[in-house]
Enzyme design. Sequence first.
Site, PDB file in Angstrom:
ATOM      1  N   ARG A  64       0.838  -1.316   0.207  1.00 36.74           N
ATOM      2  CA  ARG A  64       0.066   0.011  -0.075  1.00 36.74           C
ATOM      3  C   ARG A  64       0.841   1.195   0.019  1.00 36.74           C
ATOM      4  O   ARG A  64       0.179   2.347  -0.226  1.00 36.74           O
ATOM      5  CB  ARG A  64      -1.001   0.049   1.192  1.00 36.74           C
ATOM      6  CG  ARG A  64      -2.297  -1.171   1.168  1.00 36.74           C
ATOM      7  CD  ARG A  64      -2.788  -1.263   2.203  1.00 36.74           C
ATOM      8  NE  ARG A  64      -2.122  -2.173   3.196  1.00 36.74           N
ATOM      9  CZ  ARG A  64      -2.330  -2.846   4.462  1.00 36.74           C
ATOM     10  NH1 ARG A  64      -3.577  -2.325   4.868  1.00 36.74           N
ATOM     11  NH2 ARG A  64      -1.850  -3.572   4.901  1.00 36.74           N
ATOM     12  N   LYS A  95       8.904  -1.186   3.257  1.00 31.10           N
ATOM     13  CA  LYS A  95       7.994  -0.627   4.227  1.00 31.10           C
ATOM     14  C   LYS A  95       8.585  -0.028   5.280  1.00 31.10           C
ATOM     15  O   LYS A  95       8.465   1.217   5.796  1.00 31.10           O
ATOM     16  CB  LYS A  95       6.707  -1.374   4.803  1.00 31.10           C
ATOM     17  CG  LYS A  95       5.798  -0.872   5.727  1.00 31.10           C
ATOM     18  CD  LYS A  95       4.735  -1.021   5.715  1.00 31.10           C
ATOM     19  CE  LYS A  95       3.992  -2.227   6.535  1.00 31.10           C
ATOM     20  NZ  LYS A  95       2.761  -2.373   6.674  1.00 31.10           N
ATOM     21  N   ARG A 111      28.924  25.019   5.860  1.00 32.44           N
ATOM     22  CA  ARG A 111      29.077  23.743   5.545  1.00 32.44           C
ATOM     23  C   ARG A 111      30.432  22.896   5.354  1.00 32.44           C
ATOM     24  O   ARG A 111      31.274  23.646   5.782  1.00 32.44           O
ATOM     25  CB  ARG A 111      28.298  23.394   4.454  1.00 32.44           C
ATOM     26  CG  ARG A 111      29.129  24.232   2.969  1.00 32.44           C
ATOM     27  CD  ARG A 111      28.326  23.839   1.905  1.00 32.44           C
ATOM     28  NE  ARG A 111      28.779  24.557   0.654  1.00 32.44           N
ATOM     29  CZ  ARG A 111      29.521  23.799  -0.268  1.00 32.44           C
ATOM     30  NH1 ARG A 111      29.837  22.753  -0.039  1.00 32.44           N
ATOM     31  NH2 ARG A 111      30.322  24.702  -1.202  1.00 32.44           N
ATOM     32  N   LYS A 124      32.741  27.485   3.489  1.00 33.36           N
ATOM     33  CA  LYS A 124      32.921  25.855   3.294  1.00 33.36           C
ATOM     34  C   LYS A 124      34.150  25.522   3.704  1.00 33.36           C
ATOM     35  O   LYS A 124      35.365  26.153   3.295  1.00 33.36           O
ATOM     36  CB  LYS A 124      32.720  25.756   1.692  1.00 33.36           C
ATOM     37  CG  LYS A 124      32.546  24.223   1.439  1.00 33.36           C
ATOM     38  CD  LYS A 124      33.546  23.844   0.130  1.00 33.36           C
ATOM     39  CE  LYS A 124      34.843  23.057   0.270  1.00 33.36           C
ATOM     40  NZ  LYS A 124      35.714  22.972  -0.908  1.00 33.36           N
ATOM     41  N   ALA A 168      32.833  43.166   1.857  1.00 35.79           N
ATOM     42  CA  ALA A 168      31.424  42.584   1.123  1.00 35.79           C
ATOM     43  C   ALA A 168      32.101  42.122  -0.113  1.00 35.79           C
ATOM     44  O   ALA A 168      32.857  42.648  -0.906  1.00 35.79           O
ATOM     45  CB  ALA A 168      30.470  43.704   0.669  1.00 35.79           C
ATOM     46  N   ASN A 171      39.119  29.217  -4.808  1.00 35.88           N
ATOM     47  CA  ASN A 171      39.741  28.009  -4.120  1.00 35.88           C
ATOM     48  C   ASN A 171      39.949  26.991  -5.361  1.00 35.88           C
ATOM     49  O   ASN A 171      40.793  25.868  -5.144  1.00 35.88           O
ATOM     50  CB  ASN A 171      39.167  27.590  -3.069  1.00 35.88           C
ATOM     51  CG  ASN A 171      37.570  27.329  -3.292  1.00 35.88           C
ATOM     52  OD1 ASN A 171      36.982  27.635  -4.280  1.00 35.88           O
ATOM     53  ND2 ASN A 171      37.301  26.147  -2.522  1.00 35.88           N
ATOM     54  N   ARG A 215      44.907  47.338  -9.350  1.00 34.98           N
ATOM     55  CA  ARG A 215      43.831  47.967 -10.017  1.00 34.98           C
ATOM     56  C   ARG A 215      44.443  48.754 -11.391  1.00 34.98           C
ATOM     57  O   ARG A 215      45.535  49.173 -11.339  1.00 34.98           O
ATOM     58  CB  ARG A 215      43.053  49.124  -9.262  1.00 34.98           C
ATOM     59  CG  ARG A 215      42.232  48.816  -8.394  1.00 34.98           C
ATOM     60  CD  ARG A 215      41.519  50.031  -7.540  1.00 34.98           C
ATOM     61  NE  ARG A 215      41.036  49.389  -6.221  1.00 34.98           N
ATOM     62  CZ  ARG A 215      41.247  50.185  -5.284  1.00 34.98           C
ATOM     63  NH1 ARG A 215      41.807  51.411  -5.317  1.00 34.98           N
ATOM     64  NH2 ARG A 215      40.827  49.779  -4.142  1.00 34.98           N
TER      65      ARG A 215
HETATM   66  C1  UD1 Z   1      -1.684  -7.147  11.467  1.00 32.84           C
HETATM   67  C2  UD1 Z   1      -2.608  -8.320  12.321  1.00 32.84           C
HETATM   68  C3  UD1 Z   1      -3.743  -7.336  12.877  1.00 32.84           C
HETATM   69  C4  UD1 Z   1      -3.323  -6.021  13.514  1.00 32.84           C
HETATM   70  C5  UD1 Z   1      -2.589  -5.130  12.760  1.00 32.84           C
HETATM   71  C6  UD1 Z   1      -1.752  -4.286  13.702  1.00 32.84           C
HETATM   72  C7  UD1 Z   1      -2.236 -10.101  11.137  1.00 32.84           C
HETATM   73  C8  UD1 Z   1      -2.767 -11.404  10.375  1.00 32.84           C
HETATM   74  N1  UD1 Z   1      -2.903  -9.158  11.334  1.00 32.84           N
HETATM   75  O1  UD1 Z   1      -2.482  -6.956  10.307  1.00 32.84           O
HETATM   76  O2  UD1 Z   1      -4.557  -8.289  13.314  1.00 32.84           O
HETATM   77  O3  UD1 Z   1      -4.560  -5.569  14.003  1.00 32.84           O
HETATM   78  O4  UD1 Z   1      -1.097  -6.084  12.266  1.00 32.84           O
HETATM   79  O5  UD1 Z   1      -1.167  -3.193  13.081  1.00 32.84           O
HETATM   80  O6  UD1 Z   1      -1.097 -10.551  11.601  1.00 32.84           O
HETATM   81  N2  UD1 Z   1       4.995  -8.916   7.648  1.00 32.84           N
HETATM   82  C9  UD1 Z   1       5.991  -9.980   7.375  1.00 32.84           C
HETATM   83  N3  UD1 Z   1       5.902 -11.078   6.511  1.00 32.84           N
HETATM   84  C10 UD1 Z   1       4.671 -11.299   5.972  1.00 32.84           C
HETATM   85  C11 UD1 Z   1       3.587 -10.429   6.146  1.00 32.84           C
HETATM   86  C12 UD1 Z   1       3.856  -9.354   6.711  1.00 32.84           C
HETATM   87  O7  UD1 Z   1       7.408  -9.986   7.653  1.00 32.84           O
HETATM   88  O8  UD1 Z   1       4.527 -12.430   5.127  1.00 32.84           O
HETATM   89  C13 UD1 Z   1       5.358  -7.988   8.434  1.00 32.84           C
HETATM   90  C14 UD1 Z   1       5.105  -6.806   7.882  1.00 32.84           C
HETATM   91  O9  UD1 Z   1       6.401  -6.303   7.024  1.00 32.84           O
HETATM   92  C15 UD1 Z   1       4.825  -5.919   8.864  1.00 32.84           C
HETATM   93  C16 UD1 Z   1       4.244  -6.777   9.921  1.00 32.84           C
HETATM   94  O10 UD1 Z   1       4.323  -8.123   9.561  1.00 32.84           O
HETATM   95  O11 UD1 Z   1       5.790  -5.301   9.414  1.00 32.84           O
HETATM   96  C17 UD1 Z   1       2.499  -6.560   9.856  1.00 32.84           C
HETATM   97  O12 UD1 Z   1       1.990  -6.916   8.755  1.00 32.84           O
HETATM   98  P1  UD1 Z   1       0.977  -6.189   8.022  1.00 32.84           P
HETATM   99  O13 UD1 Z   1       0.757  -6.903   6.630  1.00 32.84           O
HETATM  100  O14 UD1 Z   1       1.059  -4.723   8.087  1.00 32.84           O
HETATM  101  O15 UD1 Z   1      -0.434  -6.691   8.995  1.00 32.84           O
HETATM  102  P2  UD1 Z   1      -1.738  -6.083   8.863  1.00 32.84           P
HETATM  103  O16 UD1 Z   1      -2.759  -6.255   7.962  1.00 32.84           O
HETATM  104  O17 UD1 Z   1      -1.576  -4.412   9.234  1.00 32.84           O
HETATM  105 CA    CA Z   2       0.180  -3.367   9.476  1.00 35.78          CA
END
Ligand code: UD1
Ligand code: CA
Length: 486
Positions: A22, A29, A358, A376, A405, A411, A465
């Site tokens: 998303r 992420k 900087r 710099k 001024a 440089n 000059r």
């Molecule tokens: C999850 C929970 C949900 C909760 C919410 C809170 C599950 C099934 N659901 O949903 O109940 O309310 O978090 O924020 O767990 N990740 C992996 N491998 C994967 C999938 C995800 O490492 O295969 C990691 C993601 O990078 C992320 C975390 O797990 O950091 C959560 O995954 P995400 O897909 O965001 O879960 P939500 O749908 O938010």
């Molecule tokens: Ca999440």
Amino acid sequence: MGHTHNADNVKIIILSAGKGTRFKSNKPKVLHEILGKPMIYYVTLSARWVQPNEIIYVVGYKKEDVINEINCENCTFVEQKEQLGTGHAVASAKERFKDFDGYVLIINGDMPLIKGETLKNVVSYMEALVRYEGANLTDMVNYKNENIGGVVVTARLMDPTGYGRVIKDSQNRILRIVEEKDASPQEKAINEVNAGIYIFHSRYLYDVIDKLENNNEQKEYYLTDVIRLLRQSGKEVHSLLIPDPTEILGVNNRWELSRAENILRLQYLNFWALNGATIHNPETVWIEFDVDLAKDVEIFQNVMLRGNTQIGEGTVIEANCIIKNSVIGKNVKILPNSVIEDSIIEDNAVIGPFARIRNSSKISNGAVIGNFVEVKNSKIGEKTNAKHLSYIGDAEIGKNVNIGAGTITCNYDGFNKHKTVIKDSAFIGSDTMLVAPITIGTEAITGSGSVITKDVPDKALAVERSQLKIIPEYSEKRKKRKGNKQ
Ligand code: UD1
Ligand code: CA
């Protein structure tokens, strides 16, 4: 036995393998930034607060990038080859807790606002539950309630959309968690949600982690189904409701990232305000995690303090300044629209408006770097002034020097950078070009408009000059000349 400060009986798993679809991004992420640091940085910081036996990161999507960003201390990376869900992610790490006799604390990697204190409380709560009934027994210390399967952190949200809903029995214990996409309308109406933080008995978790199935709406192996499985095997799963729901904000898209950033930003500003800084227009001010402010610092609107920056007592930073990785002394005035990076500004200096400093520059006590001056990789001595429209690069300038001024250190010859040295109390006339390498001696003077190409000895005057001509009555002569042509 006994209680040490380190939570040796806890391993932490941070889930950070997801792509974050998303986000519509090529970057994983957990590497998206909040106040200049990737989300995973803040989660790590809070996890360390627990002082666990080990932190295990489950990585997958662009794992090298994620591993590179994590400052790993007492940590392990485990690969989840395919992202088949949060349960599958934990299963990928099972070898790490297979032979471990303790607790496994699991945290979603996308909750940057979670506090270390809260994670500690989760561990304490689990420990208390396991020992609770033992309070009446003689062997209190070794008592364990084998029925406690785990604890899930929950929160009540005004709008629970997107979160897993917590389904409980009449004794307030968790029966199961249902994901939004799988929830019935009645279940959707529940506003107690799964925060994405869980603690389980390592053994119990190990026993069920391979039994998860993906027969749900998203065809994923849900970690949340562990709760149902534990419950089915006769274990109790408790909830720990946390009062501040902002802490558990899950960041699933860039707008949630902005919201999380805003919350954290205001938390930091609030901290600094309560520690003696005046912050005007806080809704526009940005102060990153590694910044340190002394007492009586005053900050105006649109100021950004970035990276490893320290601001000394009584210093005022006016509007629209950006300061990064710099140390600013006491009672410094930084006037509007100035940019300072990787530099040191000593006490009582005045910078700006519209100054740029900087590359490891140092502005000494009481010096003035004014309007449209760029410095710099240069050292500016005490009480030296460069007040208007100058470029000072690769220079070493002594005390009490006046830089007129428009002065420029030339440089760069197209190939290399060269050094300019200006000794104490020299007077550089306006619009001097100092062609480096060059040294201007103590109390030496340069005439304005000069191009200086040779070293100037102490106390000498250097003027370059062509001779000034003054032709009297010239305009009249010119008119006549023009008249003759017609
Ligand atoms: C999850 C929970 C949900 C909760 C919410 C809170 C599950 C099934 N659901 O949903 O109940 O309310 O978090 O924020 O767990 N990740 C992996 N491998 C994967 C999938 C995800 O490492 O295969 C990691 C993601 O990078 C992320 C975390 O797990 O950091 C959560 O995954 P995400 O897909 O965001 O879960 P939500 O749908 O938010
Ligand atoms: Ca999440």
